[in-house]
Design a protein around this motif. Structure first.
Motif, PDB file in Angstrom:
ATOM      1  N   ILE A 166     -87.279   7.444  77.603  1.00 15.82           N
ATOM      2  CA  ILE A 166     -85.896   7.049  77.359  1.00 15.82           C
ATOM      3  C   ILE A 166     -85.884   5.646  76.749  1.00 15.82           C
ATOM      4  N   LYS A 167     -85.204   5.489  75.625  1.00 17.34           N
ATOM      5  CA  LYS A 167     -85.036   4.170  75.003  1.00 17.34           C
ATOM      6  C   LYS A 167     -83.578   3.749  75.181  1.00 17.34           C
ATOM      7  N   LEU A 168     -83.365   2.587  75.787  1.00 20.77           N
ATOM      8  CA  LEU A 168     -82.001   2.138  76.068  1.00 20.77           C
ATOM      9  C   LEU A 168     -81.182   2.012  74.791  1.00 20.77           C
ATOM     10  N   THR A 169     -81.794   1.477  73.740  1.00 26.94           N
ATOM     11  CA  THR A 169     -81.050   1.301  72.495  1.00 26.94           C
ATOM     12  C   THR A 169     -80.607   2.629  71.914  1.00 26.94           C
ATOM     13  N   LYS A 170     -81.464   3.629  72.010  1.00 27.96           N
ATOM     14  CA  LYS A 170     -81.164   4.916  71.388  1.00 27.96           C
ATOM     15  C   LYS A 170     -80.139   5.723  72.186  1.00 27.96           C
ATOM     16  N   CYS A 171     -80.189   5.633  73.507  1.00 32.53           N
ATOM     17  CA  CYS A 171     -79.269   6.436  74.322  1.00 32.53           C
ATOM     18  C   CYS A 171     -77.940   5.732  74.583  1.00 32.53           C
ATOM     19  N   GLY A 172     -77.919   4.400  74.397  1.00 31.59           N
ATOM     20  CA  GLY A 172     -76.662   3.677  74.579  1.00 31.59           C
ATOM     21  C   GLY A 172     -76.622   2.717  75.740  1.00 31.59           C
ATOM     22  N   GLY A 173     -77.751   2.483  76.425  1.00 32.06           N
ATOM     23  CA  GLY A 173     -77.761   1.463  77.474  1.00 32.06           C
ATOM     24  C   GLY A 173     -78.228   1.964  78.827  1.00 32.06           C
ATOM     25  N   LEU A 174     -78.091   1.110  79.817  1.00 35.38           N
ATOM     26  CA  LEU A 174     -78.509   1.432  81.180  1.00 35.38           C
ATOM     27  C   LEU A 174     -77.662   2.536  81.800  1.00 35.38           C
ATOM     28  N   THR A 175     -76.386   2.532  81.519  1.00 39.96           N
ATOM     29  CA  THR A 175     -75.494   3.510  82.155  1.00 39.96           C
ATOM     30  C   THR A 175     -75.883   4.943  81.799  1.00 39.96           C
ATOM     31  N   PRO A 176     -76.039   5.301  80.508  1.00 44.65           N
ATOM     32  CA  PRO A 176     -76.495   6.665  80.213  1.00 44.65           C
ATOM     33  C   PRO A 176     -77.950   6.893  80.582  1.00 44.65           C
ATOM     34  N   ALA A 177     -78.790   5.855  80.524  1.00 43.87           N
ATOM     35  CA  ALA A 177     -80.204   6.011  80.889  1.00 43.87           C
ATOM     36  C   ALA A 177     -80.335   6.443  82.344  1.00 43.87           C
ATOM     37  N   ARG A 178     -79.517   5.893  83.213  1.00 45.42           N
ATOM     38  CA  ARG A 178     -79.575   6.272  84.628  1.00 45.42           C
ATOM     39  C   ARG A 178     -79.191   7.739  84.808  1.00 45.42           C
ATOM     40  N   ARG A 179     -78.258   8.220  84.033  1.00 45.12           N
ATOM     41  CA  ARG A 179     -77.886   9.638  84.100  1.00 45.12           C
ATOM     42  C   ARG A 179     -79.010  10.513  83.551  1.00 45.12           C
ATOM     43  N   MET A 180     -79.688  10.035  82.500  1.00 45.84           N
ATOM     44  CA  MET A 180     -80.828  10.787  81.946  1.00 45.84           C
ATOM     45  C   MET A 180     -81.965  10.856  82.951  1.00 45.84           C
ATOM     46  N   ILE A 181     -82.190   9.789  83.686  1.00 45.64           N
ATOM     47  CA  ILE A 181     -83.217   9.776  84.726  1.00 45.64           C
ATOM     48  C   ILE A 181     -82.885  10.815  85.804  1.00 45.64           C
ATOM     49  N   LYS A 182     -81.639  10.846  86.211  1.00 44.86           N
ATOM     50  CA  LYS A 182     -81.211  11.805  87.234  1.00 44.86           C
ATOM     51  C   LYS A 182     -81.415  13.245  86.756  1.00 44.86           C
ATOM     52  N   LYS A 183     -81.027  13.520  85.520  1.00 47.29           N
ATOM     53  CA  LYS A 183     -81.173  14.866  84.971  1.00 47.29           C
ATOM     54  C   LYS A 183     -82.652  15.226  84.809  1.00 47.29           C
ATOM     55  N   GLY A 184     -83.450  14.267  84.332  1.00 46.02           N
ATOM     56  CA  GLY A 184     -84.881  14.508  84.179  1.00 46.02           C
ATOM     57  C   GLY A 184     -85.553  14.850  85.484  1.00 46.02           C
ATOM     58  N   ARG A 185     -85.180  14.156  86.552  1.00 39.91           N
ATOM     59  CA  ARG A 185     -85.727  14.445  87.881  1.00 39.91           C
ATOM     60  C   ARG A 185     -85.369  15.866  88.306  1.00 39.91           C
ATOM     61  N   GLU A 186     -84.126  16.258  88.053  1.00 36.70           N
ATOM     62  CA  GLU A 186     -83.681  17.607  88.432  1.00 36.70           C
ATOM     63  C   GLU A 186     -84.503  18.676  87.713  1.00 36.70           C
ATOM     64  N   LEU A 187     -84.945  18.344  86.484  1.00 39.55           N
ATOM     65  CA  LEU A 187     -85.723  19.303  85.690  1.00 39.55           C
ATOM     66  C   LEU A 187     -87.220  19.217  85.953  1.00 39.55           C
ATOM     67  N   GLY A 188     -87.631  18.284  86.814  1.00 39.96           N
ATOM     68  CA  GLY A 188     -89.042  18.139  87.137  1.00 39.96           C
ATOM     69  C   GLY A 188     -89.856  17.429  86.075  1.00 39.96           C
ATOM     70  N   LEU A 189     -89.200  16.652  85.219  1.00 35.88           N
ATOM     71  CA  LEU A 189     -89.887  15.939  84.152  1.00 35.88           C
ATOM     72  C   LEU A 189     -90.453  14.610  84.637  1.00 35.88           C
ATOM     73  N   GLN A 190     -91.565  14.177  84.027  1.00 28.42           N
ATOM     74  CA  GLN A 190     -92.059  12.830  84.233  1.00 28.42           C
ATOM     75  C   GLN A 190     -91.153  11.873  83.466  1.00 28.42           C
TER      76      GLN A 190
END
Length: 336
Positions: free
Chosen positions: A249-273
């Motif tokens: 996840i790149k903060l600049t590309k996704c739009g910052g910490l706020t969406p990055a935290r949501r991407m982390i949550k979704k990634g965990r749900e999918l079992g991704l590193q």
């Protein structure tokens, strides 16, 4: 809330080359958001691959300055919803969102990782990046910066030979980033050779939209594969889950910490590193990334380490990879 915008040109310690470009300097935008005697700092860099310029980001912000300064700030999440309604580019959103999060932590008197309910006692160490160069110069960079973990940029006709030569000079773990330069066949062929040379994983070997190739690579590669250019924004995480072992996840590309935290949550749900990467930012952007460290499996936050000189104080990375978090709350950033 008041906004100030500052443009800097960061000088790199060495020419930095990846499969599609070389550069000696990096333009960056620092956004300063001030409220109640506190100032939060955010950052976003220019990027020719994504057609992002500092002037473009500044113009976007100036066009909506009144709507931003007139907003009654409460939380970064609510502020982000407000910013999204203004139709700003993700890089511009990132600079504003990082500043808002830093400001929020400073107003609350706590570091962000603590406000998010995580502890900084355990975290992954960052890799140190070696850009594409002659083998002699790549070896010299290794020797100049002894480090326990290196990311090696590849995308040449002699990629395996480069790694084989670098391995003679260090026992450190390698990660390989081909920045979309390989084919599926090359990746599958290279993977066992690179695994024998102490490579931990491959980052974005194929073009971002080569899903058919990635399906083959995921099935046959003996090394895990991490998405980067294929995983830009939140909606990409779900698709990447079927084709990669992890996401960067790149903060600049996704739009910052706020969406990055949501991407982390979704990634965990999918079992991704989960990995967060940098874009040759100063310590402003790196300190924001560091707040996510307790939630990650891997991190690439060496951007400020690649510079001749920095423009800020914040998170400090020691020679063994240990991170010193500043006493200042938020992301802990002070401009020099």
């Amino acid at each position: 809330m008041q906004i100030a915008l500052k443009k800097y040109t960061l000088q790199l310690a060495h020419t930095f080359t990846i499969s599609r470009e070389s550069r000696d300097e990096q333009d960056t935008l620092i956004v300063c958001l001030s409220l109640n005697g506190q100032t939060g700092y955010g950052e976003a860099t220019s990027n020719p691959y994504y057609k992002i310029t500092i002037e473009g980001m500044m113009a976007e912000i100036e066009a909506v300055r009144n709507q931003i300064e007139g907003y009654t700030f409460d939380t970064p999440e609510n502020f982000y919803e407000h910013l999204e309604s203004l139709n700003l580019h993700k890089f511009t959103l990132c600079a504003l969102d990082l500043a808002a999060n830093d400001l929020y932590g400073k107003l609350k008197g706590k570091p962000l990782y603590e406000l998010w309910g995580t502890s900084a006692e355990k975290y992954p160490i960052t890799n140190y990046t070696i850009g594409i160069d002659t083998i002699e110069k790549m070896v010299a960079k290794l020797q100049e910066k002894p480090w326990p973990l290196y990311k090696i940029k590849l995308g040449t006709p002699d990629d395996v030979a480069i790694v084989r030569e670098l391995r003679k000079h260090t026992d450190s773990i390698f990660r390989i980033d081909a920045n979309t330069a390989w084919t599926a066949e090359e990746t599958i062929k290279n993977a066992p050779l690179l695994k024998e040379l102490g490579v931990e994983f491959l980052e974005q070997p194929l073009k971002a939209d080569d899903w058919e190739g990635m399906a083959l690579v995921k099935e046959k590669s003996v090394l895990p594969v991490i998405a980067d250019e294929s995983c830009i924004v939140e909606s990409d995480v779900e698709q990447c889950g079927g084709y990669f072992h992890g996401i960067n996840i790149k903060l600049t590309k996704c739009g910052g910490l706020t969406p990055a935290r949501r991407m982390i949550k979704k990634g965990r749900e999918l079992g991704l590193q989960l990995m967060v990467g940098c874009m040759t930012e100063s310590t402003v952007g790196i300190s924001a990334i560091a707040q996510l460290l307790p939630q990650l499996d891997y991190v690439d936050m060496d951007g400020a380490m690649l510079l001749k000189g920095d423009i800020a104080k914040g998170v400090e990375i020691l020679e063994n990879g240990k991170v010193i978090f500043p006493k200042l709350p938020g992301s802990g950033i002070e401009l020099l």
